[in-house]
Enzyme design. Structure first.
Site, PDB file in Angstrom:
ATOM      1  N   ARG A 238      -7.049  -4.958   0.720  1.00  0.00           N
ATOM      2  CA  ARG A 238      -8.356  -5.261   0.137  1.00  0.00           C
ATOM      3  C   ARG A 238      -8.227  -5.960  -1.219  1.00  0.00           C
ATOM      4  O   ARG A 238      -9.052  -6.801  -1.572  1.00  0.00           O
ATOM      5  CB  ARG A 238      -9.175  -3.978  -0.023  1.00  0.00           C
ATOM      6  CG  ARG A 238      -9.566  -3.321   1.295  1.00  0.00           C
ATOM      7  CD  ARG A 238     -10.506  -2.154   1.040  1.00  0.00           C
ATOM      8  NE  ARG A 238     -10.876  -1.493   2.277  1.00  0.00           N
ATOM      9  CZ  ARG A 238     -10.242  -0.449   2.796  1.00  0.00           C
ATOM     10  NH1 ARG A 238      -9.182   0.044   2.154  1.00  0.00           N
ATOM     11  NH2 ARG A 238     -10.631   0.105   3.921  1.00  0.00           N
TER      12      ARG A 238
ATOM     13  N   GLU B   3      -3.411   4.726  25.379  1.00  0.00           N
ATOM     14  CA  GLU B   3      -2.173   5.504  25.538  1.00  0.00           C
ATOM     15  C   GLU B   3      -2.477   6.911  26.049  1.00  0.00           C
ATOM     16  O   GLU B   3      -3.546   7.456  25.754  1.00  0.00           O
ATOM     17  CB  GLU B   3      -1.420   5.570  24.206  1.00  0.00           C
ATOM     18  CG  GLU B   3      -2.188   6.222  23.080  1.00  0.00           C
ATOM     19  CD  GLU B   3      -1.457   6.161  21.742  1.00  0.00           C
ATOM     20  OE1 GLU B   3      -1.405   7.210  21.082  1.00  0.00           O
ATOM     21  OE2 GLU B   3      -0.944   5.084  21.368  1.00  0.00           O
TER      22      GLU B   3
ATOM     23  N   HIS C 105       4.165   6.913  20.457  1.00  0.00           N
ATOM     24  CA  HIS C 105       3.296   7.386  19.378  1.00  0.00           C
ATOM     25  C   HIS C 105       3.880   8.656  18.746  1.00  0.00           C
ATOM     26  O   HIS C 105       3.226   9.710  18.709  1.00  0.00           O
ATOM     27  CB  HIS C 105       1.878   7.648  19.892  1.00  0.00           C
ATOM     28  CG  HIS C 105       0.857   7.705  18.781  1.00  0.00           C
ATOM     29  ND1 HIS C 105      -0.491   7.534  18.996  1.00  0.00           N
ATOM     30  CD2 HIS C 105       0.977   7.918  17.440  1.00  0.00           C
ATOM     31  CE1 HIS C 105      -1.149   7.639  17.854  1.00  0.00           C
ATOM     32  NE2 HIS C 105      -0.265   7.872  16.883  1.00  0.00           N
TER      33      HIS C 105
ATOM     34  N   ARG D 249      -2.609   1.763  13.853  1.00  0.00           N
ATOM     35  CA  ARG D 249      -3.438   2.201  14.966  1.00  0.00           C
ATOM     36  C   ARG D 249      -3.555   1.061  15.956  1.00  0.00           C
ATOM     37  O   ARG D 249      -3.547  -0.122  15.583  1.00  0.00           O
ATOM     38  CB  ARG D 249      -4.833   2.616  14.498  1.00  0.00           C
ATOM     39  CG  ARG D 249      -4.838   3.722  13.469  1.00  0.00           C
ATOM     40  CD  ARG D 249      -4.191   4.986  13.945  1.00  0.00           C
ATOM     41  NE  ARG D 249      -5.147   6.015  14.308  1.00  0.00           N
ATOM     42  CZ  ARG D 249      -4.807   7.217  14.757  1.00  0.00           C
ATOM     43  NH1 ARG D 249      -3.545   7.523  14.909  1.00  0.00           N
ATOM     44  NH2 ARG D 249      -5.717   8.092  15.059  1.00  0.00           N
TER      45      ARG D 249
ATOM     46  N   ARG E 174       0.198   4.501   1.240  1.00  0.00           N
ATOM     47  CA  ARG E 174       1.394   5.332   1.085  1.00  0.00           C
ATOM     48  C   ARG E 174       2.500   4.894   2.045  1.00  0.00           C
ATOM     49  O   ARG E 174       3.658   4.748   1.648  1.00  0.00           O
ATOM     50  CB  ARG E 174       1.043   6.800   1.348  1.00  0.00           C
ATOM     51  CG  ARG E 174       0.028   7.410   0.399  1.00  0.00           C
ATOM     52  CD  ARG E 174      -0.253   8.845   0.819  1.00  0.00           C
ATOM     53  NE  ARG E 174      -1.253   9.514   0.001  1.00  0.00           N
ATOM     54  CZ  ARG E 174      -2.554   9.506   0.246  1.00  0.00           C
ATOM     55  NH1 ARG E 174      -3.019   8.829   1.291  1.00  0.00           N
ATOM     56  NH2 ARG E 174      -3.402  10.155  -0.535  1.00  0.00           N
TER      57      ARG E 174
ATOM     58  N   ASP F 241       4.441   1.569  18.286  1.00  0.00           N
ATOM     59  CA  ASP F 241       4.387   3.015  18.458  1.00  0.00           C
ATOM     60  C   ASP F 241       3.008   3.470  18.908  1.00  0.00           C
ATOM     61  O   ASP F 241       2.817   4.657  19.165  1.00  0.00           O
ATOM     62  CB  ASP F 241       4.762   3.703  17.131  1.00  0.00           C
ATOM     63  CG  ASP F 241       4.921   5.209  17.287  1.00  0.00           C
ATOM     64  OD1 ASP F 241       5.576   5.639  18.245  1.00  0.00           O
ATOM     65  OD2 ASP F 241       4.380   5.960  16.439  1.00  0.00           O
TER      66      ASP F 241
ATOM     67  N   LEU G 289      -0.959  -1.806   2.098  1.00  0.00           N
ATOM     68  CA  LEU G 289       0.013  -1.223   1.181  1.00  0.00           C
ATOM     69  C   LEU G 289      -0.490   0.114   0.648  1.00  0.00           C
ATOM     70  O   LEU G 289      -0.654   0.316  -0.551  1.00  0.00           O
ATOM     71  CB  LEU G 289       0.330  -2.185   0.031  1.00  0.00           C
ATOM     72  CG  LEU G 289       1.635  -1.884  -0.729  1.00  0.00           C
ATOM     73  CD1 LEU G 289       2.841  -2.146   0.169  1.00  0.00           C
ATOM     74  CD2 LEU G 289       1.733  -2.726  -1.995  1.00  0.00           C
TER      75      LEU G 289
END
Length: 316
Positions: A176, A264, A282, A235, A155, A259, A153
């Site tokens: 965390r 890739e 991506h 990622r 931005r 994405d 959580l």
């Protein structure tokens, strides 16, 4: 006074490349046929690196630039930069947060809608004549009102949650620690497994670190279940792709929208045979507005460093 010399790791749009060339002496490593020879020729004069999130700057590259002072990343992810090697030499690292938040969140929600409503397959159903020949497209699942889980959580995760809340989706999240600025009514869960258990849609929006590698694994996918959907706008390293492919092929989750991919753009060909996936190249930040803002922030960080001004977005 001579212009600072910058090592450029990959291409940028002309609207970024031209002002970079005016401000700095740019050395385009990505065009070199012999990288080692290129670095031997230019590395000793390089004071800055201009890179992209997926290209980064590893320890060997940093070592090849003994006068390096700053690494400016075009993108929010810094997992491909050897931050330990940079910090050991006092090299400053910047990225381009905030300016891409809204577009990444938009694409994440768009992929979730496309996945849940079968929009990619339905469009092909119209184009190939199946609608006329076979009738209506098979029924899909609604998104509104279902349970959303956001893994990370920050931005982007916050922006995704705000959008999904507008669909009447109850929001849970994991990270965390609980977020003091999380909206009232959003539920914190301590780990990815418990979050998946409470989610119909699990959105990955966390940063990539050594600790988060394959945080979404077979256990998390099992907890998500046969009716659950996964979206990854974080990622590729955060997701165990082999476990995901096994779950998708075995019907142990309903579908995934991705994405980012390991290796890739040469993604695992097993993805291409699946109908229960939405695949994107991506490009979550891939709008003209955001890419212009990213390039401006990259240049502004470099200019600030060499002018002795505070950096705009230094990585902690």
């Amino acid at each position: 006074m001579s212009r600072p010399q910058i090592l450029q790791m990959g291409p940028y749009p002309a609207w970024d490349q031209e002002p970079l060339e005016q401000m700095f002496t740019m050395h385009r490593l990505f065009e070199a046929t012999d990288r080692a020879a290129f670095l031997a020729q230019h590395g000793a004069q390089v004071r800055g690196i201009a890179t992209r999130g997926e290209l980064g700057a590893d320890a060997a590259l940093i070592a090849a630039c003994p006068q390096l002072e700053v690494i400016s990343v075009y993108g929010v992810g810094t997992d491909a930069v050897d931050l330990a090697a940079a910090r050991a030499r006092g090299i400053r690292v910047t990225n381009t947060p905030d300016v891409l938040t809204e577009d990444v969140a938009d694409l994440g929600v768009g992929m979730a809608l496309a996945l849940s409503r079968g929009m990619i397959g339905a469009e092909a159903w119209v184009r190939d004549g199946s609608w006329a020949a076979k009738g209506g497209y098979p029924l899909q699942r609604r998104l509104s009102g279902r349970r959303a889980g956001i893994l990370g959580l920050g931005r982007i995760g916050m922006a995704v949650g705000q959008r999904l809340a507008a669909f009447g989706m109850p929001i849970a999240y994991s990270g965390r620690a609980p977020k003091a600025d999380a909206p009232q009514g959003w539920t914190f869960l301590p780990d990815a497994v418990s979050l998946a258990q409470q989610s119909d849609l699990l959105v990955m929006a966390l940063s990539a670190t050594p600790e988060t590698r394959h945080i979404v694994d077979a256990r998390v996918l099992e907890a998500l279940g046969a009716d659950g959907m996964l979206v990854n706008i974080s990622r590729a390293a955060n997701l165990d792709e082999e476990a995901l492919l096994d779950a998708l092929e075995g019907g142990r989750i309903a579908g995934a929208a991705l994405d980012v991919f390991e290796g890739e753009p040469a993604l695992n060909p097993r993805f291409l045979a699946l109908r229960n996936v939405v695949l994107q190249p991506h490009h979550a930040s891939g709008t003209i507005e955001t890419r212009r803002a990213m390039g401006q922030l990259l240049r502004d960080n470099l200019a600030a460093h060499f002018a002795g001004r505070p950096l705009l977005s230094e990585v902690a």
